[in-house]
Design a protein around this motif. Sequence first.
Motif, PDB file in Angstrom:
ATOM      1  N   TYR A   8       0.875  -1.214   0.148  1.00  0.00           N
ATOM      2  CA  TYR A   8       0.065  -0.129  -0.103  1.00  0.00           C
ATOM      3  C   TYR A   8       0.726   1.210  -0.086  1.00  0.00           C
ATOM      4  N   VAL A   9       0.579   2.127  -0.901  1.00  0.00           N
ATOM      5  CA  VAL A   9       1.700   3.413  -1.018  1.00  0.00           C
ATOM      6  C   VAL A   9       1.027   4.600  -0.739  1.00  0.00           C
ATOM      7  N   SER A  10       1.548   5.282   0.370  1.00  0.00           N
ATOM      8  CA  SER A  10       1.091   6.621   0.599  1.00  0.00           C
ATOM      9  C   SER A  10       2.033   7.582   0.215  1.00  0.00           C
ATOM     10  N   GLY A  11       1.480   8.494  -0.643  1.00  0.00           N
ATOM     11  CA  GLY A  11       2.488   9.563  -1.372  1.00  0.00           C
ATOM     12  C   GLY A  11       1.674  10.612  -1.945  1.00  0.00           C
ATOM     13  N   ARG A  12       2.622  11.207  -2.778  1.00  0.00           N
ATOM     14  CA  ARG A  12       1.837  12.371  -3.645  1.00  0.00           C
ATOM     15  C   ARG A  12       2.892  12.527  -4.694  1.00  0.00           C
ATOM     16  N   GLY A  13       2.336  13.126  -5.732  1.00  0.00           N
ATOM     17  CA  GLY A  13       3.477  13.704  -6.798  1.00  0.00           C
ATOM     18  C   GLY A  13       4.104  12.734  -7.507  1.00  0.00           C
ATOM     19  N   GLN A  14       5.089  13.315  -8.541  1.00  0.00           N
ATOM     20  CA  GLN A  14       5.691  12.312  -9.394  1.00  0.00           C
ATOM     21  C   GLN A  14       6.754  11.284  -8.482  1.00  0.00           C
ATOM     22  N   PHE A  15       7.291  11.462  -7.478  1.00  0.00           N
ATOM     23  CA  PHE A  15       8.172  10.681  -6.815  1.00  0.00           C
ATOM     24  C   PHE A  15       7.328   9.144  -6.580  1.00  0.00           C
ATOM     25  N   ILE A 175      14.248   5.786  -4.858  1.00  0.00           N
ATOM     26  CA  ILE A 175      13.460   4.636  -5.570  1.00  0.00           C
ATOM     27  C   ILE A 175      14.274   3.401  -5.305  1.00  0.00           C
ATOM     28  N   ARG A 176      15.815   3.445  -5.380  1.00  0.00           N
ATOM     29  CA  ARG A 176      16.607   2.085  -5.517  1.00  0.00           C
ATOM     30  C   ARG A 176      16.656   1.614  -4.114  1.00  0.00           C
ATOM     31  N   LEU A 177      16.641   2.628  -3.103  1.00  0.00           N
ATOM     32  CA  LEU A 177      16.893   2.051  -1.586  1.00  0.00           C
ATOM     33  C   LEU A 177      15.401   1.375  -1.398  1.00  0.00           C
ATOM     34  N   LEU A 178      14.084   2.183  -1.560  1.00  0.00           N
ATOM     35  CA  LEU A 178      12.908   1.649  -1.441  1.00  0.00           C
ATOM     36  C   LEU A 178      12.819   0.022  -1.899  1.00  0.00           C
ATOM     37  N   LEU A 179      13.467   0.000  -3.053  1.00  0.00           N
ATOM     38  CA  LEU A 179      12.888  -1.398  -3.904  1.00  0.00           C
ATOM     39  C   LEU A 179      14.053  -2.419  -3.242  1.00  0.00           C
ATOM     40  N   ARG A 180      15.183  -1.873  -2.787  1.00  0.00           N
ATOM     41  CA  ARG A 180      16.094  -2.752  -1.990  1.00  0.00           C
ATOM     42  C   ARG A 180      15.555  -3.279  -0.699  1.00  0.00           C
ATOM     43  N   VAL A 181      14.978  -2.335   0.010  1.00  0.00           N
ATOM     44  CA  VAL A 181      14.258  -2.671   1.310  1.00  0.00           C
ATOM     45  C   VAL A 181      13.016  -3.775   1.192  1.00  0.00           C
ATOM     46  N   VAL A 182      12.392  -3.454   0.313  1.00  0.00           N
ATOM     47  CA  VAL A 182      11.007  -4.168  -0.170  1.00  0.00           C
ATOM     48  C   VAL A 182      11.591  -5.594  -0.305  1.00  0.00           C
TER      49      VAL A 182
END
Length: 247
Positions: A8-15, A175-182
């Motif tokens: 589940y993604v909570s966020g905003r904008g292009q990122f 983006i890279r760090l989040l993918l790594r942690v996931v």
Amino acid sequence: MVSKVKIYVSGRGQFAVQVAEALVEARHHVVGVASPRLRDGHSDESQAMSWDRLRAWAYPRNITWTDSSELRAHHIAADVDIILAAHSHAFIGRRTRARARVATIGYHPSLLPLHRGRDAIRWTIRDGDKVTGGTVYHLTEHTDGGPIAAQEHVLVPPGSTAQSLWREHLAPLGIRLLLRVVDDLAGGRRIEVPQDEELATWEPSMDSPPLFKPELIALPGSVSVDSSKWALHGQEGRDHSRPGSTA
């Protein structure tokens, strides 16, 4: 072998959109999103072009969207593995975080515990830092203070602005760090490194009343602050990073 997880993604904008797309490309499952209703500076909800980018991304994909200002535990399905905050200013409270079966993580564009707070990148530029970085951390009641899951540094190029530093360096790193942690979490690897409170720094937002968080004001070496002059501008469990005003 890394199993694929429901996120589940909570966020905003292009990122937030870039993170969601990267997760899908990695064959993870984005099963719901929360974002503001509209982009900054827009007021006509009848025009889809005015919608926040993450909301607009979710709509044609039939992914459930929730206004992030209304996000509560019941919006998170029982089988969600990870709640991920990507440029999120939403309140992600304790009960909501507890709905994630594995973890609730967020990205902050600084080398935590340095530059906690909503405008980390702008303070990095203002302070003339030569080195900065990004941190993925586990969200807790302590704003930007949860255990670290991944962190990398980057050099600040001469002449950088908050926008260029975010766009060219810290957003791709996030983006890279989040993918790594996931992937770590999906593979059963959970990293939690406590932040060193003696090294922590925190700066208020440059564009809005400062966040009143007593546990941050009381950090070692902090100056005395009259809390009666502070406005409550946020709640526990937020991811305060955003570009320029940071991501």
